[in-house]
Design a protein around this motif. Structure first.
Motif, PDB file in Angstrom:
ATOM      1  N   GLN A   5       0.830  -1.196   0.000  1.00  8.84           N
ATOM      2  CA  GLN A   5       0.000   0.000   0.000  1.00  8.84           C
ATOM      3  C   GLN A   5       0.872   1.257   0.000  1.00  8.84           C
ATOM      4  N   VAL A   9       1.088   4.031  -3.036  1.00  8.73           N
ATOM      5  CA  VAL A   9       0.814   5.458  -2.853  1.00  8.73           C
ATOM      6  C   VAL A   9       2.015   6.288  -3.301  1.00  8.73           C
ATOM      7  N   LYS A  12       2.049   6.473  -7.014  1.00  9.30           N
ATOM      8  CA  LYS A  12       1.018   7.397  -7.486  1.00  9.30           C
ATOM      9  C   LYS A  12       1.476   8.849  -7.353  1.00  9.30           C
ATOM     10  N   VAL A  13       2.133   9.172  -6.247  1.00 14.41           N
ATOM     11  CA  VAL A  13       2.629  10.541  -6.034  1.00 14.41           C
ATOM     12  C   VAL A  13       3.691  10.883  -7.081  1.00 14.41           C
ATOM     13  N   GLN A  38       0.934   6.504 -12.226  1.00 13.97           N
ATOM     14  CA  GLN A  38      -0.229   6.586 -11.340  1.00 13.97           C
ATOM     15  C   GLN A  38      -1.070   5.319 -11.416  1.00 13.97           C
ATOM     16  N   GLU A  42      -1.725   2.735  -8.380  1.00 19.57           N
ATOM     17  CA  GLU A  42      -3.077   2.369  -7.951  1.00 19.57           C
ATOM     18  C   GLU A  42      -3.231   0.856  -7.916  1.00 19.57           C
ATOM     19  N   LYS A  45      -1.338  -0.454  -4.906  1.00 20.23           N
ATOM     20  CA  LYS A  45      -2.066  -0.126  -3.684  1.00 20.23           C
ATOM     21  C   LYS A  45      -3.245  -1.071  -3.508  1.00 20.23           C
TER      22      LYS A  45
END
Length: 71
Positions: A5, A9, A12-13, A38, A42, A45
């Motif tokens: 997770q 994240v 994604k950032v 991204q 995702e 995550k």
């Protein structure tokens, strides 16, 4: 929160940063790279979410090593 997770994240950032820089500079390639990052983040995550959900699920008797009775 598990490692998958957190890594998702973070990815994604990074993707959002690349997308924003690409848009600001007109660099379509970097913008697309950000979009791909991204999406990958995702996905990672969500894999972590699944692991977390499985971990939180109570074990059934067959999973905990207790033999089930035959009828």
């Amino acid at each position: 929160m598990n490692k998958e997770q957190v890594k998702g994240v973070a990815e994604k950032v990074k993707g959002k940063v690349n997308e924003t820089i690409g848009r600001a500079t007109g660099d379509r390639e970097q913008e697309v790279k950000g979009d791909v990052q991204q999406a990958a983040g995702e996905t990672r995550k969500k894999a972590g979410d699944v692991r977390e959900a499985v971990k939180d699920t109570p074990e059934s008797p067959s999973r905990s090593g207790v033999a089930s009775r035959s009828r």
